[in-house]
Design a protein around this motif. Structure first.
Motif, PDB file in Angstrom:
ATOM      1  N   ARG A  28       0.817  -1.219   0.000  1.00 39.96           N
ATOM      2  CA  ARG A  28       0.000   0.000   0.000  1.00 39.96           C
ATOM      3  C   ARG A  28       0.849   1.268   0.000  1.00 39.96           C
ATOM      4  O   ARG A  28       0.310   2.373   0.049  1.00 39.96           O
ATOM      5  CB  ARG A  28      -0.940  -0.030   1.201  1.00 39.96           C
ATOM      6  CG  ARG A  28      -1.943  -1.191   1.123  1.00 39.96           C
ATOM      7  CD  ARG A  28      -2.743  -1.343   2.397  1.00 39.96           C
ATOM      8  NE  ARG A  28      -3.644  -0.233   2.621  1.00 39.96           N
ATOM      9  CZ  ARG A  28      -4.373  -0.057   3.712  1.00 39.96           C
ATOM     10  NH1 ARG A  28      -4.270  -0.949   4.701  1.00 39.96           N
ATOM     11  NH2 ARG A  28      -5.175   0.968   3.845  1.00 39.96           N
ATOM     12  N   LEU A  29       2.149   1.102  -0.068  1.00 39.86           N
ATOM     13  CA  LEU A  29       3.027   2.252  -0.259  1.00 39.86           C
ATOM     14  C   LEU A  29       3.042   2.581  -1.753  1.00 39.86           C
ATOM     15  O   LEU A  29       3.660   1.887  -2.559  1.00 39.86           O
ATOM     16  CB  LEU A  29       4.448   1.928   0.223  1.00 39.86           C
ATOM     17  CG  LEU A  29       5.541   2.939  -0.156  1.00 39.86           C
ATOM     18  CD1 LEU A  29       5.230   4.334   0.365  1.00 39.86           C
ATOM     19  CD2 LEU A  29       6.902   2.466   0.345  1.00 39.86           C
ATOM     20  N   THR A  30       2.331   3.618  -2.143  1.00 42.34           N
ATOM     21  CA  THR A  30       2.257   4.029  -3.539  1.00 42.34           C
ATOM     22  C   THR A  30       2.666   5.495  -3.655  1.00 42.34           C
ATOM     23  O   THR A  30       2.596   6.255  -2.677  1.00 42.34           O
ATOM     24  CB  THR A  30       0.836   3.870  -4.094  1.00 42.34           C
ATOM     25  OG1 THR A  30      -0.055   4.758  -3.387  1.00 42.34           O
ATOM     26  CG2 THR A  30       0.331   2.432  -3.921  1.00 42.34           C
ATOM     27  N   LEU A  31       3.074   5.875  -4.848  1.00 44.33           N
ATOM     28  CA  LEU A  31       3.447   7.274  -5.061  1.00 44.33           C
ATOM     29  C   LEU A  31       2.228   8.180  -4.905  1.00 44.33           C
ATOM     30  O   LEU A  31       2.348   9.315  -4.447  1.00 44.33           O
ATOM     31  CB  LEU A  31       4.080   7.440  -6.440  1.00 44.33           C
ATOM     32  CG  LEU A  31       5.392   6.681  -6.670  1.00 44.33           C
ATOM     33  CD1 LEU A  31       6.003   7.066  -8.013  1.00 44.33           C
ATOM     34  CD2 LEU A  31       6.392   6.932  -5.559  1.00 44.33           C
ATOM     35  N   ASN A  51       9.563   6.227 -10.503  1.00 40.67           N
ATOM     36  CA  ASN A  51       8.551   5.198 -10.268  1.00 40.67           C
ATOM     37  C   ASN A  51       8.754   4.617  -8.870  1.00 40.67           C
ATOM     38  O   ASN A  51       9.695   4.984  -8.160  1.00 40.67           O
ATOM     39  CB  ASN A  51       8.609   4.092 -11.332  1.00 40.67           C
ATOM     40  CG  ASN A  51      10.014   3.536 -11.515  1.00 40.67           C
ATOM     41  OD1 ASN A  51      10.755   3.323 -10.550  1.00 40.67           O
ATOM     42  ND2 ASN A  51      10.407   3.313 -12.770  1.00 40.67           N
ATOM     43  N   LYS A  52       7.889   3.683  -8.489  1.00 46.14           N
ATOM     44  CA  LYS A  52       7.975   3.109  -7.153  1.00 46.14           C
ATOM     45  C   LYS A  52       9.270   2.332  -6.964  1.00 46.14           C
ATOM     46  O   LYS A  52       9.859   2.374  -5.871  1.00 46.14           O
ATOM     47  CB  LYS A  52       6.767   2.201  -6.891  1.00 46.14           C
ATOM     48  CG  LYS A  52       6.784   1.581  -5.490  1.00 46.14           C
ATOM     49  CD  LYS A  52       5.536   0.763  -5.208  1.00 46.14           C
ATOM     50  CE  LYS A  52       5.610   0.115  -3.833  1.00 46.14           C
ATOM     51  NZ  LYS A  52       4.373  -0.654  -3.506  1.00 46.14           N
ATOM     52  N   GLN A  53       9.726   1.639  -8.008  1.00 47.91           N
ATOM     53  CA  GLN A  53      10.947   0.859  -7.855  1.00 47.91           C
ATOM     54  C   GLN A  53      12.139   1.753  -7.527  1.00 47.91           C
ATOM     55  O   GLN A  53      12.968   1.408  -6.687  1.00 47.91           O
ATOM     56  CB  GLN A  53      11.241   0.052  -9.127  1.00 47.91           C
ATOM     57  CG  GLN A  53      12.453  -0.861  -8.995  1.00 47.91           C
ATOM     58  CD  GLN A  53      12.333  -1.828  -7.825  1.00 47.91           C
ATOM     59  OE1 GLN A  53      11.358  -2.570  -7.730  1.00 47.91           O
ATOM     60  NE2 GLN A  53      13.299  -1.815  -6.917  1.00 47.91           N
ATOM     61  N   THR A 108      16.748  -4.815  -4.607  1.00 43.92           N
ATOM     62  CA  THR A 108      16.867  -3.400  -4.948  1.00 43.92           C
ATOM     63  C   THR A 108      18.278  -3.085  -5.457  1.00 43.92           C
ATOM     64  O   THR A 108      19.172  -3.911  -5.397  1.00 43.92           O
ATOM     65  CB  THR A 108      16.539  -2.512  -3.737  1.00 43.92           C
ATOM     66  OG1 THR A 108      17.272  -2.964  -2.600  1.00 43.92           O
ATOM     67  CG2 THR A 108      15.053  -2.552  -3.427  1.00 43.92           C
ATOM     68  N   TYR A 109      18.439  -1.852  -5.924  1.00 44.25           N
ATOM     69  CA  TYR A 109      19.672  -1.401  -6.558  1.00 44.25           C
ATOM     70  C   TYR A 109      20.314  -0.336  -5.695  1.00 44.25           C
ATOM     71  O   TYR A 109      19.644   0.614  -5.279  1.00 44.25           O
ATOM     72  CB  TYR A 109      19.332  -0.846  -7.942  1.00 44.25           C
ATOM     73  CG  TYR A 109      20.507  -0.411  -8.773  1.00 44.25           C
ATOM     74  CD1 TYR A 109      21.219  -1.336  -9.525  1.00 44.25           C
ATOM     75  CD2 TYR A 109      20.888   0.931  -8.827  1.00 44.25           C
ATOM     76  CE1 TYR A 109      22.294  -0.942 -10.310  1.00 44.25           C
ATOM     77  CE2 TYR A 109      21.967   1.333  -9.605  1.00 44.25           C
ATOM     78  CZ  TYR A 109      22.659   0.394 -10.351  1.00 44.25           C
ATOM     79  OH  TYR A 109      23.717   0.791 -11.116  1.00 44.25           O
ATOM     80  N   LEU A 110      21.606  -0.502  -5.414  1.00 45.76           N
ATOM     81  CA  LEU A 110      22.319   0.454  -4.567  1.00 45.76           C
ATOM     82  C   LEU A 110      22.492   1.780  -5.305  1.00 45.76           C
ATOM     83  O   LEU A 110      23.066   1.818  -6.392  1.00 45.76           O
ATOM     84  CB  LEU A 110      23.676  -0.129  -4.184  1.00 45.76           C
ATOM     85  CG  LEU A 110      24.431   0.539  -3.031  1.00 45.76           C
ATOM     86  CD1 LEU A 110      23.638   0.397  -1.728  1.00 45.76           C
ATOM     87  CD2 LEU A 110      25.808  -0.109  -2.877  1.00 45.76           C
ATOM     88  N   MET A 111      22.022   2.881  -4.708  1.00 49.00           N
ATOM     89  CA  MET A 111      22.027   4.179  -5.370  1.00 49.00           C
ATOM     90  C   MET A 111      23.177   5.083  -4.919  1.00 49.00           C
ATOM     91  O   MET A 111      23.302   6.199  -5.408  1.00 49.00           O
ATOM     92  CB  MET A 111      20.687   4.892  -5.115  1.00 49.00           C
ATOM     93  CG  MET A 111      19.472   4.094  -5.548  1.00 49.00           C
ATOM     94  SD  MET A 111      19.473   3.676  -7.307  1.00 49.00           S
ATOM     95  CE  MET A 111      19.120   5.277  -8.038  1.00 49.00           C
TER      96      MET A 111
END
Length: 224
Positions: A28-31, A51-53, A108-111
């Motif tokens: 339920r965490l959405t933009l 985007n959410k990702q 996930t991807y390290l930013m």
């Protein structure tokens, strides 16, 4: 149009995203929900996260940064086994700080490229014990995957400290299982759904024993 977006900054958005995660969970965490909470239109969020990702990538990066910041100071005299145990315990503690923290963190991807310093230090700890680069990577990734996977399952049963998911109620599970036909599956429930701290440490110790059994190559180090 830029003036419309200026009051927001990335960290403010992330803070509210973590708040929503803790309140209602990952799905339920959405933009759109995030924009509503901040009192802005959705394009204001897309200005910072496409985007959410990408939002999740930045959230996971923040969690990883927290785990590194809270890790004990590097101790060259510490055995790799003790280091590995602290690594797993520290990562689990950080993930448990957030509702569905491990599920949010996985894949996930390290930013932040600066955080690769933590990975390098971890691999160097194993390499200094004689493991080759491949053994070090496999060992580190196994510790990481066990920890994240364990916490995903743990948080499926315990949504938050003291808040058990009713789907994983032990009494209901036991009532569904024929104790006479499946005695071991019945008995397993008590282990699966209670005493997570002890079971996690047992699993970490088994993982460390498995890594140790791979016998570091003679000479070891990063050249192997």
């Amino acid at each position: 149009m830029l003036d419309f977006f200026m009051p927001l900054d990335q960290q403010l958005i992330l803070n509210h995203a973590f708040a929503i995660l803790n309140e209602v969970g990952l799905e339920r965490l959405t933009l759109r929900r995030l924009a509503s909470r901040l009192g802005v239109q959705a394009p204001a969020i897309y200005w910072h996260f496409k985007n959410k990702q990408e939002l999740l990538d930045y959230m996971a990066t923040q969690v990883f940064r927290e785990a590194l910041q809270e890790a004990p100071p590097f101790d060259a005299q510490q055995t790799w086994q003790d280091w590995a145990r602290e690594y797993c315990l520290g990562l689990r503690a950080t993930l448990l700080r957030y509702r569905e923290g491990a599920k949010m963190f996985s894949g996930t991807y390290l930013m932040d490229n600066a955080l690769y310093a933590g990975m390098d230090a971890s691999l160097r700890k194993l390499a200094s014990a004689g493991f080759g680069i491949r053994q070090s990577v496999v060992g580190l990734s196994t510790l990481y995957c066990f920890t994240v996977g364990f916490v995903i399952e743990e948080q499926a049963a315990m949504l938050a400290p003291g808040e058990r998911n009713p789907q994983y109620d032990l009494a209901q599970r036991q009532a569904r299982i024929d104790k006479e036909e499946y005695p071991l599956a019945y008995a397993a429930g008590e282990v699966f759904f209670t005493g997570h701290d002890a079971r996690f440490l047992e699993g970490v110790n088994l993982t460390i024993a498995g890594i140790a059994a791979s016998e570091p190559l003679a000479g070891g180090g990063l050249t192997k």
